[in-house]
Design an enzyme around this catalytic site. Structure first.
Site, mmCIF file in Angstrom:
data_model
loop_
_atom_site.group_PDB
_atom_site.id
_atom_site.type_symbol
_atom_site.label_atom_id
_atom_site.label_comp_id
_atom_site.label_asym_id
_atom_site.label_seq_id
_atom_site.Cartn_x
_atom_site.Cartn_y
_atom_site.Cartn_z
ATOM 1 N N GLU A 52 -13.255 -44.577 37.272
ATOM 2 C CA GLU A 52 -12.079 -43.590 37.073
ATOM 3 C C GLU A 52 -12.184 -43.088 35.805
ATOM 4 O O GLU A 52 -12.552 -43.688 34.828
ATOM 5 C CB GLU A 52 -10.723 -44.397 37.307
ATOM 6 C CG GLU A 52 -9.805 -43.693 36.912
ATOM 7 C CD GLU A 52 -8.347 -44.184 37.182
ATOM 8 O OE1 GLU A 52 -8.039 -45.565 37.087
ATOM 9 O OE2 GLU A 52 -7.180 -43.622 36.736
ATOM 10 N N ARG A 89 -15.733 -60.192 37.442
ATOM 11 C CA ARG A 89 -16.208 -59.157 36.494
ATOM 12 C C ARG A 89 -16.746 -59.734 35.021
ATOM 13 O O ARG A 89 -16.615 -61.047 35.017
ATOM 14 C CB ARG A 89 -14.884 -58.446 36.032
ATOM 15 C CG ARG A 89 -13.700 -59.209 35.406
ATOM 16 C CD ARG A 89 -12.338 -58.332 35.594
ATOM 17 N NE ARG A 89 -12.379 -57.117 34.627
ATOM 18 C CZ ARG A 89 -12.163 -55.972 35.139
ATOM 19 N NH1 ARG A 89 -11.807 -55.623 36.500
ATOM 20 N NH2 ARG A 89 -12.259 -54.877 34.403
ATOM 21 N N LYS A 94 -10.151 -50.797 29.497
ATOM 22 C CA LYS A 94 -10.052 -49.248 28.937
ATOM 23 C C LYS A 94 -8.811 -48.993 28.246
ATOM 24 O O LYS A 94 -8.798 -48.306 27.158
ATOM 25 C CB LYS A 94 -10.249 -48.219 29.828
ATOM 26 C CG LYS A 94 -11.804 -48.047 30.315
ATOM 27 C CD LYS A 94 -11.853 -47.023 31.394
ATOM 28 C CE LYS A 94 -11.647 -47.553 32.867
ATOM 29 N NZ LYS A 94 -12.399 -46.615 33.959
HETATM 30 P P1 ATP Z 1 -10.981 -51.168 33.147
HETATM 31 O O1 ATP Z 1 -10.000 -52.621 33.588
HETATM 32 O O2 ATP Z 1 -11.841 -51.939 31.826
HETATM 33 O O3 ATP Z 1 -10.074 -50.254 32.692
HETATM 34 P P2 ATP Z 1 -11.569 -50.539 35.786
HETATM 35 O O4 ATP Z 1 -12.109 -51.628 36.708
HETATM 36 O O5 ATP Z 1 -10.281 -49.776 35.810
HETATM 37 O O6 ATP Z 1 -11.841 -50.923 34.128
HETATM 38 P P3 ATP Z 1 -13.172 -48.509 36.872
HETATM 39 O O7 ATP Z 1 -13.484 -47.117 36.229
HETATM 40 O O8 ATP Z 1 -12.278 -48.217 38.047
HETATM 41 O O9 ATP Z 1 -12.590 -49.200 35.718
HETATM 42 O O10 ATP Z 1 -14.445 -49.383 37.244
HETATM 43 C C1 ATP Z 1 -15.439 -48.738 37.661
HETATM 44 C C2 ATP Z 1 -16.207 -49.741 38.408
HETATM 45 O O11 ATP Z 1 -16.820 -50.475 37.402
HETATM 46 C C3 ATP Z 1 -15.515 -50.562 39.063
HETATM 47 O O12 ATP Z 1 -16.236 -50.775 40.712
HETATM 48 C C4 ATP Z 1 -15.100 -51.890 38.587
HETATM 49 O O13 ATP Z 1 -15.005 -52.966 39.360
HETATM 50 C C5 ATP Z 1 -16.390 -52.151 37.829
HETATM 51 N N1 ATP Z 1 -16.017 -52.926 36.504
HETATM 52 C C6 ATP Z 1 -15.103 -52.424 35.633
HETATM 53 N N2 ATP Z 1 -14.908 -53.481 34.635
HETATM 54 C C7 ATP Z 1 -15.965 -54.398 35.023
HETATM 55 C C8 ATP Z 1 -16.239 -55.450 34.360
HETATM 56 N N3 ATP Z 1 -15.816 -56.038 33.324
HETATM 57 N N4 ATP Z 1 -17.362 -56.272 34.949
HETATM 58 C C9 ATP Z 1 -17.820 -55.795 36.220
HETATM 59 N N5 ATP Z 1 -17.753 -54.571 36.711
HETATM 60 C C10 ATP Z 1 -16.430 -53.938 36.223
HETATM 61 MG MG MG Z 2 -9.594 -48.753 37.811
#
Ligand code: ATP
Ligand code: MG
Length: 554
Positions: A34, A258, A268
């Site tokens: 995102e 994760r 984020k």
């Molecule tokens: P955050 O919780 O840090 O804001 P998010 O999951 O909302 O992260 P996205 O931009 O939606 O961030 O994530 C893009 C991809 O990265 C998704 O497939 C998500 O599952 C993966 N991802 C995000 N954080 C992690 C993590 N800590 N470990 C592994 N994969 C991750």
């Molecule tokens: Mg997300």
């Protein structure tokens, strides 16, 4: 172990079975960020996994921006994400945007309406929450669920046309208000939001919810293996429900743990707070867990990839020691970093018996690399050495410089301290030394053996440098689970600036982005703030794990 001998992770096992059974001829994965922030090391894990699987099995990976929330998203983030993925060493097959599917997603929502599988609900969000029940009590379906497909179609079209304010109505999938899985209790799939989108502008005032948009974007792109993190396990039935009822490409979702890492945060939302509240100097502050921060700090992309491979693909949440990442960084930099000399806290050495103006010595760039070559290091009568490398009253077994004691200057000569020069207050101003001309490195015929070797810089040739030393941004291991607000645990000493350092002149001509090992000091890289008049370096990582020692000491 070669990669062939490594046992397969559970996703690789699934892929190999799918290819063997003929379920898929080839695989397609996606990385779906995102664009509401910069990527962090957790995203790197997902990138290395998704791109790595496609590379291993000859498939392809799409970079898809999951940009269905108009309020938090920005093109600045889109650009930084593309830059980071490329820098990590991966090429996407297609650059795609969930917002490009808004027309298709809208048409799919109408299909669900026509099938009697979605309805427009006028309830407030409080009413919807109250009617939803609890995990142990069933929810109640309200009267809006009885609207006919024709009524729903008219209302949904009116929602799209902008006839209602934010929150006045939602579109819900009609699934099961009694499901033990709360996410199946008639989940909202569209909401009204009068907001400008970074790509579609004012075209839309209704936006699809994550579950609907994400799964159907996978199907539109014919993603075979849609890999996400464990918190999406309960979303999987909804993912499958949409595919079944819309009869779209049967993408399958698989979940892994994760990445969580010690002494840092990775959400984020929290990273944004650190930036906005100026606790750090931007998203690419070298102390951040962001890819851009790590790049600025000097972490090589290869080390990050190696780290992601080493931690593997877990099915249970865990906390990875940041020391492992630093280990991978050291391993990589030991092979690639050019050796250079920089004195952080200088004290002057005057070689009283040195009569030449100066001479050009040479020193190897990297003893780990036989083809690394040498550089010229000027030597002259006045040198800088590290203040901590001299002691006036040393204990036994002190092998550095002390009155009457000898040391070797790296790639130069053996010197002996003859006299300590002090000012009126007793501060040491300089050390008068003599050198042994026959002890020149490479052609030493002096027969003298000394135990200490010091780094040094010729005073006349030295360049001014600022050195930024970074430590962990947080004082506690498990920041996310520590008591209180995460910002209560900030390490106040995470940045130490040394502004009066002296660097050897070769550093003025080395390309930016080049990794260095400053002898006896650690690994460093030039910061973008650097300029010819004053070089600025970031410490990437110490030579050894200083933190582990601290913990042992207690
Ligand atoms: P955050 O919780 O840090 O804001 P998010 O999951 O909302 O992260 P996205 O931009 O939606 O961030 O994530 C893009 C991809 O990265 C998704 O497939 C998500 O599952 C993966 N991802 C995000 N954080 C992690 C993590 N800590 N470990 C592994 N994969 C991750
Ligand atoms: Mg997300």
């Amino acid at each position: 172990m070669s990669s062939e001998e490594k046992s397969l992770n559970f996703i690789e096992e699934i892929i190999e079975a799918d290819l063997a059974s003929g379920k898929h001829q080839s695989i397609t994965t996606r990385f779906p960020p995102e664009p509401n922030g910069y990527l962090h090391i957790g995203h790197a894990k997902s990138i290395v996994l998704n791109f790595g699987l496609a590379l291993k099995y000859g498939g392809s990976t799409n970079l898809r921006f999951d940009d269905t929330n108009p309020v938090t998203e920005d093109t600045e983030y889109v650009e930084s994400i593309k830059n980071d993925v490329k820098w990590l060493g991966f090429n996407w097959a297609l650059e795609l945007y969930a917002s490009d599917y808004f027309d298709q997603l809208y048409a799919m929502a109408l299909q669900l309406i026509d099938k009697g599988l979605a309805y427009v609900d006028d309830s407030t969000s409080e009413e919807i929450a109250a009617q939803k029940g609890t995990p142990t009590t069933p929810g109640i379906r309200n009267i809006y669920a009885e609207r006919t497909p024709a009524e729903n179609r008219t209302l949904f079209e009116a929602m799209k046309a902008g006839e209602f304010p934010d929150g006045a109505k939602v579109l819900r999938a009609k699934i099961d208000m009694e499901s033990p899985n709360m996410l199946l209790r008639d989940p909202i799939i569209y909401r009204i939001k009068h907001a400008k989108h970074h790509r579609t502008g004012d075209k839309w005032c209704i936006y699809p919810m994550y579950d609907f948009a994400h799964g159907q974007s996978d199907s539109i792109e014919k993603i075979t293996h849609s890999i996400c993190t464990l918190e999406f396990v309960p979303h999987r039935p909804l993912y499958d429900w949409c595919i079944e009822n819309l009869n779209t490409f049967p993408s399958k979702q698989y979940e892994f743990a994760r990445l969580n890492m010690t002494y840092t945060v990775m959400s984020k939302r929290k990273l944004l707070q650190l930036v906005n509240e100026k606790i750090v100097h931007g998203w690419d502050d070298p102390r951040m867990s962001t890819i851009s921060g790590m790049r600025r700090r000097g972490y090589p992309a290869a080390a990050i990839r190696e780290f992601c491979d080493r931690i593997g693909v877990a099915k249970r949440d865990n906390l990875i020691d940041v020391g492992l990442l630093e280990f991978c960084v050291r391993e990589e930099l030991n092979k690639t970093a050019l050796r250079r000399m920089v004195v952080f806290d200088p004290i002057k050495v005057i070689i009283t018996n040195y009569t030449q103006a100066s001479e050009a010595l040479t020193s190897e760039n990297n003893p780990e690399n036989p083809n690394g070559g040498v550089r010229t290091v000027p030597f002259s009568k006045e040198l800088w050495i590290e203040r901590e490398d001299f002691m006036e009253n040393p204990p036994k077994k002190y092998f550095r410089l002390a009155p009457g004691q000898m040391v070797r200057l790296k790639s130069a000569y053996i010197i002996k301290c003859e006299e300590v020069i002090k000012d009126d207050q007793g501060n040491i101003m300089a050390l008068h030394c003599t050198y042994i001309p026959e002890s020149k490195s490479g052609s030493d015929s002096s027969g003298i053996h000394v135990k200490g070797t010091l780094h040094w810089v010729s005073a006349a040739h030295a360049i001014q440098a600022e050195v930024r030393l970074y430590d962990r941004l947080f004082k506690v291991e498990d920041v996310a689970n520590a008591e209180g607000d995460f910002k209560d645990h900030i390490n106040p000493d995470s940045l130490q600036i040394i502004s009066g350092a002296y660097a050897e002149p070769a550093l003025a001509n080395d390309p930016s982005g080049q990794a260095f090992q400053f002898l006896r000091k650690g690994y460093f890289v030039q910061d973008p703030d650097s300029n010819p008049a004053k070089l600025v370096f970031n410490r990437t990582v110490t030579l050894k794990d200083a933190w582990a020692k601290e913990v042992k000491k207690g």
